[in-house]
Design a protein around this motif. Structure first.
Motif, PDB file in Angstrom:
ATOM      1  N   HIS A   1       0.852  -1.178   0.000  1.00  0.00           N
ATOM      2  CA  HIS A   1       0.000   0.000   0.000  1.00  0.00           C
ATOM      3  C   HIS A   1       0.896   1.239   0.000  1.00  0.00           C
ATOM      4  O   HIS A   1       1.985   1.213   0.577  1.00  0.00           O
ATOM      5  N   PRO A   2       0.487   2.334  -0.625  1.00  0.00           N
ATOM      6  CA  PRO A   2       1.314   3.550  -0.611  1.00  0.00           C
ATOM      7  C   PRO A   2       1.653   4.031   0.803  1.00  0.00           C
ATOM      8  O   PRO A   2       2.703   4.618   1.028  1.00  0.00           O
ATOM      9  N   ASP A   3       0.772   3.731   1.773  1.00  0.00           N
ATOM     10  CA  ASP A   3       0.993   4.153   3.157  1.00  0.00           C
ATOM     11  C   ASP A   3       1.513   3.022   4.043  1.00  0.00           C
ATOM     12  O   ASP A   3       1.318   3.042   5.260  1.00  0.00           O
ATOM     13  N   VAL A   4       2.188   2.035   3.461  1.00  0.00           N
ATOM     14  CA  VAL A   4       2.685   0.889   4.214  1.00  0.00           C
ATOM     15  C   VAL A   4       3.552   1.341   5.394  1.00  0.00           C
ATOM     16  O   VAL A   4       4.299   2.322   5.299  1.00  0.00           O
ATOM     17  N   LYS A   5       3.421   0.613   6.493  1.00  0.00           N
ATOM     18  CA  LYS A   5       4.256   0.868   7.667  1.00  0.00           C
ATOM     19  C   LYS A   5       4.967  -0.423   8.043  1.00  0.00           C
ATOM     20  O   LYS A   5       4.356  -1.489   8.084  1.00  0.00           O
ATOM     21  N   TRP A   6       6.276  -0.321   8.284  1.00  0.00           N
ATOM     22  CA  TRP A   6       7.091  -1.453   8.732  1.00  0.00           C
ATOM     23  C   TRP A   6       7.447  -1.168  10.183  1.00  0.00           C
ATOM     24  O   TRP A   6       8.073  -0.154  10.481  1.00  0.00           O
ATOM     25  N   LEU A   7       7.009  -2.054  11.069  1.00  0.00           N
ATOM     26  CA  LEU A   7       7.177  -1.835  12.504  1.00  0.00           C
ATOM     27  C   LEU A   7       7.992  -2.963  13.126  1.00  0.00           C
ATOM     28  O   LEU A   7       7.808  -4.131  12.776  1.00  0.00           O
ATOM     29  N   SER A   8       8.862  -2.617  14.059  1.00  0.00           N
ATOM     30  CA  SER A   8       9.627  -3.606  14.817  1.00  0.00           C
ATOM     31  C   SER A   8       9.041  -3.708  16.211  1.00  0.00           C
ATOM     32  O   SER A   8       8.828  -2.682  16.869  1.00  0.00           O
ATOM     33  N   VAL A   9       8.782  -4.934  16.648  1.00  0.00           N
ATOM     34  CA  VAL A   9       8.223  -5.190  17.965  1.00  0.00           C
ATOM     35  C   VAL A   9       9.326  -5.774  18.831  1.00  0.00           C
ATOM     36  O   VAL A   9      10.019  -6.715  18.429  1.00  0.00           O
ATOM     37  N   ASP A  10       9.501  -5.215  20.021  1.00  0.00           N
ATOM     38  CA  ASP A  10      10.489  -5.732  20.970  1.00  0.00           C
ATOM     39  C   ASP A  10       9.929  -5.554  22.374  1.00  0.00           C
ATOM     40  O   ASP A  10       9.868  -4.427  22.880  1.00  0.00           O
ATOM     41  N   GLY A  11       9.469  -6.639  22.956  1.00  0.00           N
ATOM     42  CA  GLY A  11       8.850  -6.561  24.275  1.00  0.00           C
ATOM     43  C   GLY A  11       7.611  -5.691  24.230  1.00  0.00           C
ATOM     44  O   GLY A  11       6.711  -5.909  23.428  1.00  0.00           O
ATOM     45  N   ASP A  12       7.585  -4.663  25.085  1.00  0.00           N
ATOM     46  CA  ASP A  12       6.432  -3.765  25.156  1.00  0.00           C
ATOM     47  C   ASP A  12       6.496  -2.612  24.178  1.00  0.00           C
ATOM     48  O   ASP A  12       5.589  -1.778  24.148  1.00  0.00           O
ATOM     49  N   SER A  13       7.555  -2.526  23.389  1.00  0.00           N
ATOM     50  CA  SER A  13       7.680  -1.365  22.498  1.00  0.00           C
ATOM     51  C   SER A  13       7.542  -1.758  21.030  1.00  0.00           C
ATOM     52  O   SER A  13       7.921  -2.843  20.616  1.00  0.00           O
ATOM     53  N   VAL A  14       6.981  -0.824  20.282  1.00  0.00           N
ATOM     54  CA  VAL A  14       6.832  -0.966  18.837  1.00  0.00           C
ATOM     55  C   VAL A  14       7.490   0.263  18.218  1.00  0.00           C
ATOM     56  O   VAL A  14       7.160   1.389  18.568  1.00  0.00           O
ATOM     57  N   THR A  15       8.440   0.025  17.304  1.00  0.00           N
ATOM     58  CA  THR A  15       9.166   1.110  16.657  1.00  0.00           C
ATOM     59  C   THR A  15       8.789   1.171  15.187  1.00  0.00           C
ATOM     60  O   THR A  15       8.821   0.146  14.501  1.00  0.00           O
ATOM     61  N   LEU A  16       8.445   2.351  14.716  1.00  0.00           N
ATOM     62  CA  LEU A  16       8.158   2.549  13.304  1.00  0.00           C
ATOM     63  C   LEU A  16       9.486   2.629  12.552  1.00  0.00           C
ATOM     64  O   LEU A  16      10.263   3.551  12.765  1.00  0.00           O
ATOM     65  N   GLU A  17       9.762   1.649  11.700  1.00  0.00           N
ATOM     66  CA  GLU A  17      11.013   1.607  10.933  1.00  0.00           C
ATOM     67  C   GLU A  17      10.904   2.422   9.652  1.00  0.00           C
ATOM     68  O   GLU A  17      11.809   3.170   9.310  1.00  0.00           O
ATOM     69  N   THR A  18       9.811   2.221   8.909  1.00  0.00           N
ATOM     70  CA  THR A  18       9.568   2.996   7.689  1.00  0.00           C
ATOM     71  C   THR A  18       8.077   3.298   7.582  1.00  0.00           C
ATOM     72  O   THR A  18       7.246   2.518   8.031  1.00  0.00           O
ATOM     73  N   ALA A  19       7.778   4.427   6.979  1.00  0.00           N
ATOM     74  CA  ALA A  19       6.389   4.815   6.715  1.00  0.00           C
ATOM     75  C   ALA A  19       6.304   5.248   5.258  1.00  0.00           C
ATOM     76  O   ALA A  19       7.003   6.159   4.834  1.00  0.00           O
ATOM     77  N   GLY A  20       5.474   4.555   4.498  1.00  0.00           N
ATOM     78  CA  GLY A  20       5.302   4.869   3.087  1.00  0.00           C
ATOM     79  C   GLY A  20       6.110   3.948   2.192  1.00  0.00           C
ATOM     80  O   GLY A  20       7.179   3.458   2.572  1.00  0.00           O
ATOM     81  N   ALA A  21       5.581   3.723   1.003  1.00  0.00           N
ATOM     82  CA  ALA A  21       6.227   2.816   0.053  1.00  0.00           C
ATOM     83  C   ALA A  21       7.608   3.312  -0.365  1.00  0.00           C
ATOM     84  O   ALA A  21       8.543   2.520  -0.483  1.00  0.00           O
ATOM     85  N   SER A  22       7.762   4.604  -0.568  1.00  0.00           N
ATOM     86  CA  SER A  22       9.067   5.109  -1.008  1.00  0.00           C
ATOM     87  C   SER A  22      10.124   4.906   0.077  1.00  0.00           C
ATOM     88  O   SER A  22      11.263   4.551  -0.230  1.00  0.00           O
ATOM     89  N   ALA A  23       9.768   5.105   1.343  1.00  0.00           N
ATOM     90  CA  ALA A  23      10.722   4.886   2.441  1.00  0.00           C
ATOM     91  C   ALA A  23      11.091   3.408   2.551  1.00  0.00           C
ATOM     92  O   ALA A  23      12.260   3.065   2.777  1.00  0.00           O
ATOM     93  N   LEU A  24      10.104   2.524   2.372  1.00  0.00           N
ATOM     94  CA  LEU A  24      10.388   1.089   2.402  1.00  0.00           C
ATOM     95  C   LEU A  24      11.313   0.719   1.251  1.00  0.00           C
ATOM     96  O   LEU A  24      12.282  -0.026   1.428  1.00  0.00           O
ATOM     97  N   GLY A  25      11.041   1.244   0.063  1.00  0.00           N
ATOM     98  CA  GLY A  25      11.883   0.961  -1.102  1.00  0.00           C
ATOM     99  C   GLY A  25      13.319   1.414  -0.877  1.00  0.00           C
ATOM    100  O   GLY A  25      14.266   0.685  -1.183  1.00  0.00           O
TER     101      GLY A  25
END
Length: 139
Positions: free
Chosen positions: A48-72
């Protein structure tokens, strides 16, 4: 193997008569195949153009990339830094629009081959990957 690889597809998808490319598990399989080919353009066709890649570690969730261009951009940088990386899906389960994946990634380290396994959950909306939650890897 996903649950719909059997001859008797589950009732939810059979009743909707969706095309094979619309099934969330198939979409994730195609995304992983593009990853293994280091084909970022094809990977991005599945998100999706607004894709979000998130890392989960214990109680925290970190946004790694937001948007297709950032993921690319992140994937191109990753493939450049680890050109031998590949991933094998050992288990893939589908629950509606969510797909969980147990994968084993492997690559050539400086002195020997390296591998690690991890869990990821993909959320699919309108035939595109909208979110990915990636859990800590284990060696």
């Amino acid at each position: 193997m996903s649950e719909h690889d059997d001859e008797g597809q589950n009732d939810y998808y059979s009743a909707r008569k969706v095309q094979e490319h619309e099934l969330p598990a198939r979409l994730v399989e195609q995304f992983l195949a593009a990853y293994n080919a280091h084909d970022v353009d094809t990977m991005l066709m599945h998100v999706h153009p607004d894709v979000k890649w998130l890392s989960v570690d214990g109680d925290s969730v970190t946004l790694e990339t937001a948007g297709a261009s950032a993921l690319g951009e992140a994937m191109r940088e990753y493939f450049a830094s680890v050109p031998s990386t590949r991933s094998i899906a050992h288990a893939l389960l589908e629950a509606g629009r969510y797909v969980s994946l147990h994968e084993r990634a492997h690559w050539e380290g400086k002195e020997c081959p390296v591998s690690q396994s991890a869990l990821a959950v993909y959320e699919v909306e309108d035939g595109k990957i909208l979110r990915v939650w990636y859990y800590p890897s284990q060696r």
